[in-house]
Each structure stands twice: as C-alpha cells, then as structure tokens.
Design a protein around this motif. Structure first.
Motif, PDB file in Angstrom:
ATOM      1  N   LEU A 427       0.839  -1.040  -0.229  1.00 29.63           N
ATOM      2  CA  LEU A 427      -0.025  -0.129  -0.129  1.00 29.63           C
ATOM      3  C   LEU A 427       0.628   1.184   0.055  1.00 29.63           C
ATOM      4  O   LEU A 427       0.549   2.210  -0.612  1.00 29.63           O
ATOM      5  CB  LEU A 427      -0.785  -0.261   1.100  1.00 29.63           C
ATOM      6  CG  LEU A 427      -2.207  -0.560   0.965  1.00 29.63           C
ATOM      7  CD1 LEU A 427      -3.050  -0.581   2.119  1.00 29.63           C
ATOM      8  CD2 LEU A 427      -3.279   0.454   0.114  1.00 29.63           C
ATOM      9  N   ILE A 428       2.189   1.103   0.843  1.00 28.83           N
ATOM     10  CA  ILE A 428       2.782   2.221   0.775  1.00 28.83           C
ATOM     11  C   ILE A 428       3.504   2.790  -0.425  1.00 28.83           C
ATOM     12  O   ILE A 428       3.367   3.828  -1.078  1.00 28.83           O
ATOM     13  CB  ILE A 428       4.112   2.109   1.840  1.00 28.83           C
ATOM     14  CG1 ILE A 428       3.300   1.935   3.387  1.00 28.83           C
ATOM     15  CG2 ILE A 428       5.121   3.291   1.682  1.00 28.83           C
ATOM     16  CD1 ILE A 428       4.304   1.859   4.310  1.00 28.83           C
ATOM     17  N   PHE A 429       3.684   1.754  -1.139  1.00 33.11           N
ATOM     18  CA  PHE A 429       4.213   1.664  -2.635  1.00 33.11           C
ATOM     19  C   PHE A 429       3.154   2.232  -3.608  1.00 33.11           C
ATOM     20  O   PHE A 429       3.406   3.092  -4.336  1.00 33.11           O
ATOM     21  CB  PHE A 429       4.664   0.468  -3.039  1.00 33.11           C
ATOM     22  CG  PHE A 429       5.300   0.239  -4.536  1.00 33.11           C
ATOM     23  CD1 PHE A 429       6.455   1.142  -4.879  1.00 33.11           C
ATOM     24  CD2 PHE A 429       4.930  -0.574  -5.349  1.00 33.11           C
ATOM     25  CE1 PHE A 429       6.765   1.195  -6.343  1.00 33.11           C
ATOM     26  CE2 PHE A 429       5.093  -0.602  -6.737  1.00 33.11           C
ATOM     27  CZ  PHE A 429       6.301   0.440  -7.041  1.00 33.11           C
ATOM     28  N   LEU A 443       1.222   9.140   3.353  1.00 35.79           N
ATOM     29  CA  LEU A 443       2.530   8.821   3.528  1.00 35.79           C
ATOM     30  C   LEU A 443       3.069   9.348   4.837  1.00 35.79           C
ATOM     31  O   LEU A 443       3.727   8.937   5.541  1.00 35.79           O
ATOM     32  CB  LEU A 443       3.433   8.984   2.262  1.00 35.79           C
ATOM     33  CG  LEU A 443       3.191   8.052   1.048  1.00 35.79           C
ATOM     34  CD1 LEU A 443       4.028   8.627  -0.047  1.00 35.79           C
ATOM     35  CD2 LEU A 443       3.895   6.766   1.403  1.00 35.79           C
ATOM     36  N   LEU A 444       2.828  10.995   4.858  1.00 33.72           N
ATOM     37  CA  LEU A 444       3.508  11.657   5.853  1.00 33.72           C
ATOM     38  C   LEU A 444       2.628  10.926   7.367  1.00 33.72           C
ATOM     39  O   LEU A 444       3.140  10.944   8.396  1.00 33.72           O
ATOM     40  CB  LEU A 444       2.725  13.105   5.874  1.00 33.72           C
ATOM     41  CG  LEU A 444       3.511  14.011   4.795  1.00 33.72           C
ATOM     42  CD1 LEU A 444       2.845  15.147   4.307  1.00 33.72           C
ATOM     43  CD2 LEU A 444       4.849  13.996   5.088  1.00 33.72           C
ATOM     44  N   ASP A 445       1.415  10.486   7.360  1.00 35.43           N
ATOM     45  CA  ASP A 445       0.561  10.280   8.303  1.00 35.43           C
ATOM     46  C   ASP A 445       1.334   8.928   8.935  1.00 35.43           C
ATOM     47  O   ASP A 445       1.723   8.680  10.108  1.00 35.43           O
ATOM     48  CB  ASP A 445      -0.924   9.954   8.007  1.00 35.43           C
ATOM     49  CG  ASP A 445      -1.531   9.451   9.345  1.00 35.43           C
ATOM     50  OD1 ASP A 445      -1.788  10.136  10.140  1.00 35.43           O
ATOM     51  OD2 ASP A 445      -2.100   8.200   9.444  1.00 35.43           O
ATOM     52  N   ALA A 459       7.835   4.618   4.205  1.00 36.29           N
ATOM     53  CA  ALA A 459       6.963   5.820   4.034  1.00 36.29           C
ATOM     54  C   ALA A 459       7.886   6.951   3.842  1.00 36.29           C
ATOM     55  O   ALA A 459       7.948   7.905   3.117  1.00 36.29           O
ATOM     56  CB  ALA A 459       5.865   5.955   5.189  1.00 36.29           C
ATOM     57  N   LEU A 460       9.059   7.196   4.709  1.00 39.23           N
ATOM     58  CA  LEU A 460       9.922   8.286   4.634  1.00 39.23           C
ATOM     59  C   LEU A 460      10.632   8.250   3.057  1.00 39.23           C
ATOM     60  O   LEU A 460      10.936   9.191   2.577  1.00 39.23           O
ATOM     61  CB  LEU A 460      10.872   8.106   5.857  1.00 39.23           C
ATOM     62  CG  LEU A 460      10.341   8.613   7.071  1.00 39.23           C
ATOM     63  CD1 LEU A 460      11.289   8.527   8.193  1.00 39.23           C
ATOM     64  CD2 LEU A 460      10.217  10.134   7.165  1.00 39.23           C
ATOM     65  N   PHE A 461      11.079   6.973   3.039  1.00 37.61           N
ATOM     66  CA  PHE A 461      11.958   6.692   1.853  1.00 37.61           C
ATOM     67  C   PHE A 461      11.056   7.416   0.513  1.00 37.61           C
ATOM     68  O   PHE A 461      11.449   8.052  -0.321  1.00 37.61           O
ATOM     69  CB  PHE A 461      12.165   5.613   1.459  1.00 37.61           C
ATOM     70  CG  PHE A 461      12.791   5.170   0.102  1.00 37.61           C
ATOM     71  CD1 PHE A 461      14.128   5.228   0.099  1.00 37.61           C
ATOM     72  CD2 PHE A 461      12.239   4.665  -0.675  1.00 37.61           C
ATOM     73  CE1 PHE A 461      14.942   4.823  -1.108  1.00 37.61           C
ATOM     74  CE2 PHE A 461      12.484   4.493  -2.110  1.00 37.61           C
ATOM     75  CZ  PHE A 461      14.082   4.470  -2.418  1.00 37.61           C
ATOM     76  N   TRP A 462       9.792   6.982   0.316  1.00 49.03           N
ATOM     77  CA  TRP A 462       8.979   7.215  -0.778  1.00 49.03           C
ATOM     78  C   TRP A 462       8.596   8.884  -0.728  1.00 49.03           C
ATOM     79  O   TRP A 462       8.523   9.506  -1.644  1.00 49.03           O
ATOM     80  CB  TRP A 462       7.799   6.486  -0.603  1.00 49.03           C
ATOM     81  CG  TRP A 462       8.042   5.049  -1.232  1.00 49.03           C
ATOM     82  CD1 TRP A 462       7.771   4.051  -0.571  1.00 49.03           C
ATOM     83  CD2 TRP A 462       8.624   4.701  -2.637  1.00 49.03           C
ATOM     84  NE1 TRP A 462       8.371   2.988  -1.175  1.00 49.03           N
ATOM     85  CE2 TRP A 462       8.757   3.207  -2.391  1.00 49.03           C
ATOM     86  CE3 TRP A 462       8.965   5.481  -3.491  1.00 49.03           C
ATOM     87  CZ2 TRP A 462       9.309   2.391  -3.487  1.00 49.03           C
ATOM     88  CZ3 TRP A 462       9.427   4.479  -4.782  1.00 49.03           C
ATOM     89  CH2 TRP A 462       9.778   3.288  -4.756  1.00 49.03           C
TER      90      TRP A 462
END
Length: 482
Positions: A427-429, A443-445, A459-462
């Motif tokens: 999902l993050i991807f 992603l920030l959340d 999430a930080l990476f993306w």
C-alpha cells in the motif's frame, strides 16, 4: 523530482527517535543527549545468567562499571572476556557491550574500535541476543564518524540508506499476444513462372469483374495438389475482398480443410475482416473444432476484432472451457479485456472466482484494471482484502487497483484494515505512485504515526522521492523534532 539530502539519507537509516543531522546539535547537546539515553541502556544490560561460567565474575565487574558510567573500565573489562575466556557463554554479547561503552566514550579511535567489535560479533555470532541492537548501534557510530568527516563511514551510511527501502517490483503487465499479420506481398509472386502469370491473371480478373472471378477462385481453392499452394494463398486474399454472399463459407472451408497451414491461417485472418454474423459463426466453429493451436489463437484474435455481440459471446464461452491449454486461455482473457464493455468486464470478474490457475487469475486482474472505472477498482480492492487469496495475487490486485479505477480515498482507508505487513508495504508503494496530494498526506501520516518503525522508514523513503514541497518540509520537521 526531490531527492534526499545527505542528512535526510542518514536519518532514513535510523529509528525515528534517533535522528541525526550533521551540524544540527552542538557538541554539548549531543553529550547531554547521550547521557540522557545512557540510563535506558544501562538498565538493559542483562544481569549475570551463567553461574559457574569462567567469565561470570568478569562479566559482573564489566556490568557494574557500565552501570556506574565508567565507560573506559567497562570497555576494557568486556574486551577481556573474548580474549581470556573465548568459550564463555558471555562472549557473543560482550562484543556489543564493549562497542556500546566505546561509543559512550566518543573519541574517533574509540568509535572505530567499537565498529570493529560489532563487525566481529556479526561475523562470529550472527545469532547473538544483542545482534538487533548491534545493527542500530553500528549505524549510530557510523553516523557520528561521518559527521566528523570519515569518508568510509559516510559511504557505509549512504549504502545503508539506499538499501533501507527496497522498492517493490511493480507487476509486469502481461505481454499482449502477437496479432496475426495479414499476408504480405498481396500482389506477390510465385517461384514458378507459369503460376506467377496465373496470379497476375487472377488479380486482373478480380479487378475487372469479381463475379466472373469468384467461381474460378473457388476452383483454385478446391485444389489440394502441392503445386497449387502459391495460387491458393493468393486466392484466399482475393475471395476475402469480395462482399458477395457465401464468402464466409468459402473461407471457412479453406480454414478447415486446406492441407497448407498458411492457407488455413490466412483464411482465419481474413474472416476477421468480414463483418457479418455468418463470419462470426464460422470463427466460433473453427475455435471449437480445430485442434491446431495456432489456428485457434488466430480465431480468438479474429473474434476480438468483431464488434458484434455474438463475437464477444463466443469469446466468453471459449474462455470458460477448462480443457484449453493455459496459454491459450490467457490470450482469450487478454483479448476479452481489450474488447471492453460492461458485459465483458462483469464476465471477467465472475470468471476470476471460478479459476484455479494463479497465472490466469493474474491476467484477469490486469485486464480488469485496464478497463478502469470505480466498479472495477472496488472489485480489485476486494481481492486485495481477501485473506484467502494467495499473497502474490493480493499484492497484484492492490497495485493494479492503484493504477486503475480505485479512488485515493478508498486506498487510504484500506491501510487501517490491513493487518498483514506485506500488504501494508505494498500500500505504501501504491501511495507513492499516485500524484494526488492525498497520497502524500497518507505517507506523512504513516511516517509520523505508524507504530512499526520499518513501515515508517518505507514511508519516509517514498516521501524523499516525492516532488511535493510538503514532503521535504515534513521530513525536515521530523528530523528536527526534539
């Protein structure tokens, strides 16, 4: 596209409570922070657990020194355990506690010695109880050395950052089956000069009077001798150009009975160009009676080119045949998806649950996603939610839903209902591939609030790959938090 600065790269390799940015804290602040966190680590030093072990008393003394913040003494005592008692049960963890003590001392040479201890532990005792903590400590030491200008440590940090989040491999769309090519060189030549002359005559007659040419062409196609192959190939094309009644039957007979494979294939191809219900019936007949896979696949393509409802019905019926080779059924499913229409989409969704082969199900997921639309998006998300489905298919469904008709609102709401970490990673991807501001919000959340540190890192990476200015600001805020 926004890229992470060296400071952000370094931060991405650490836990969210262990941020470090070169030059951000003054030396006295870093020392104070180290002292603040020392107590937690001191309490974590296990009490002696190996009474009778030859190194038990030495471990007790080292532990007492560390608890008393005598880091130099603790480092020396923990360092003696592997040297004096190499078979002791305390050896594996002694490397970690020596490295931790050296880290608290903080000198450049001591930090390097600490790294050496951690690497020895990793090589000799990969299953040590402290290996998880050792990996995090190694990153902290490398970060401090990098801040002081150590190029080797900086390179290690960069490699760790690059490997911190392995981008999931996007599912590869199924390759489109190769549509059959129409016969080349329509005014072509035969090797035999006499036949070549006959070809020219047939072509001229067709141009002059196709009604007079028709019975001659039928007689040519009725021949079965090898010498007439070139003429029959040309005759198939010329017949297909006529619009008179009976064209379908002539081509059907050639597709079924001609001994030359190319003649049969061309007959099927040209049937796709005859836009009549009788042509559709002829193709359906070929599809169900021919044992030649190449002919079957050309008939599938030919039906997919027909806009008539009867043609789509024939394709759907053929897709349900369980005795077909999987490769042929895959192509049927692909062409049904390409044909589009609500009826075809509903059929593919219903067919999914009746199939056992994972490869066929995967083709349906892709075909449905290509159709787009809210209904197909919701159906794909339903597959992704279904814990009874294989994980690989659920991830595929989720990815294609993100690429197709699923709304960002539905995708964002899905995160809290997914309990499987692999699905949350997917999902993050998926969020990272969306362009809406809501995707960055999600992603920030996750980066700020998800209890799983590995998911926060992803999430930080993306976010670091996003060109949304809010992502850069949010990353800096997270890093600079007290």
């Amino acid at each position: 596209m926004y890229r992470m600065s060296p400071g952000l790269v370094l931060a991405a390799t650490m836990g969210l409570g262990e941020w470090f940015v070169p030059g951000h804290r003054a030396p006295e602040d870093r020392a104070a922070a180290a002292q603040e966190s020392a107590g937690a680590h001191q309490r974590a030093v296990p009490a002696p657990w190996l009474q009778g072990d030859p190194a038990d008393s030495l471990y007790r003394a080292a532990r007492e020194a560390l608890n008393g913040r005598d880091y130099a003494g603790a480092a020396a005592l923990f360092g003696q355990i592997p040297t004096r008692f190499p078979r002791s049960g305390y050896v594996a963890d002694a490397f970690y506690w020596r490295a931790f003590s050296l880290y608290r001392l903080g000198g450049a040479s001591q930090l390097r010695d600490g790294l050496a201890a951690l690497r020895t532990q990793r090589e000799r005792f990969p299953k040590a109880a402290t290996r998880g903590d050792a990996a995090a400590l190694e990153r902290r030491i490398q970060g401090e050395l990098a801040r002081r200008g150590d190029s080797e440590a900086a390179a290690d940090i960069t490699r760790a950052a690059n490997a911190a989040v392995e981008p999931p491999a996007a599912p590869e769309p199924p390759e489109a089956p190769e549509p059959p090519e129409p016969p080349s060189d329509r005014g072509g030549r035969c090797e035999n000069q006499a036949d070549d002359t006959k070809l020219a005559a047939l072509n001229a007659l067709q141009q002059m009077d196709d009604e007079r040419a028709r019975p001659i062409l039928r007689r040519v196609l009725a021949r079965r001798d090898p010498a007439s192959v070139c003429l029959r190939r040309k005759a198939v094309f010329l017949i297909a150009q006529q619009s008179a009644d009976g064209t379908e039957e002539i081509l059907l007979d050639a597709a079924r009975t001609d001994p030359d494979h190319e003649v049969r294939e061309q007959a099927v191809f040209w049937l796709s160009q005859v836009d009549t219900d009788r042509a559709v019936s002829a193709l359906d007949s070929i599809l169900r009676t021919s044992k030649d896979r190449a002919i079957q696949e050309k008939a599938v393509f030919a039906l997919s080119q027909q806009a008539r409802p009867r043609a789509q019905q024939a394709l759907r019926g053929y897709a349900e045949l369980t005795d077909l080779p999987a490769e042929t059924r895959e192509k049927v499913i692909f062409w049904i998806g390409q044909s589009g229409g609500a009826e075809n989409e509903a059929f593919l969704r219903s067919l999914y649950g009746r199939l056992k082969e994972e490869g066929l199900r995967n083709k349906i997921l892709f075909s449905v996603s290509q159709a787009g639309g809210p209904e197909n998006g919701r159906w794909l998300l339903g597959v992704a939610r279904d814990a009874t489905q294989p994980l690989a298919l659920r991830k595929q469904a989720l990815f294609w839903a993100g690429q197709g008709g699923a709304s960002m609102a539905d995708l964002a709401g899905l995160y809290t209902t997914m309990t499987d970490r692999a699905m949350r990673e997917q999902l993050i991807f998926v969020y990272s591939q969306r362009e809406e501001p809501a995707a960055v919000d999600k992603l920030l959340d996750i980066a700020k609030r998800d209890p799983d540190p590995e998911l926060r890192k992803k999430a930080l990476f993306w976010l670091g790959q996003s060109d949304d200015p809010r992502a850069a600001k949010a990353l800096q805020d997270v890093i600079e938090q007290p």
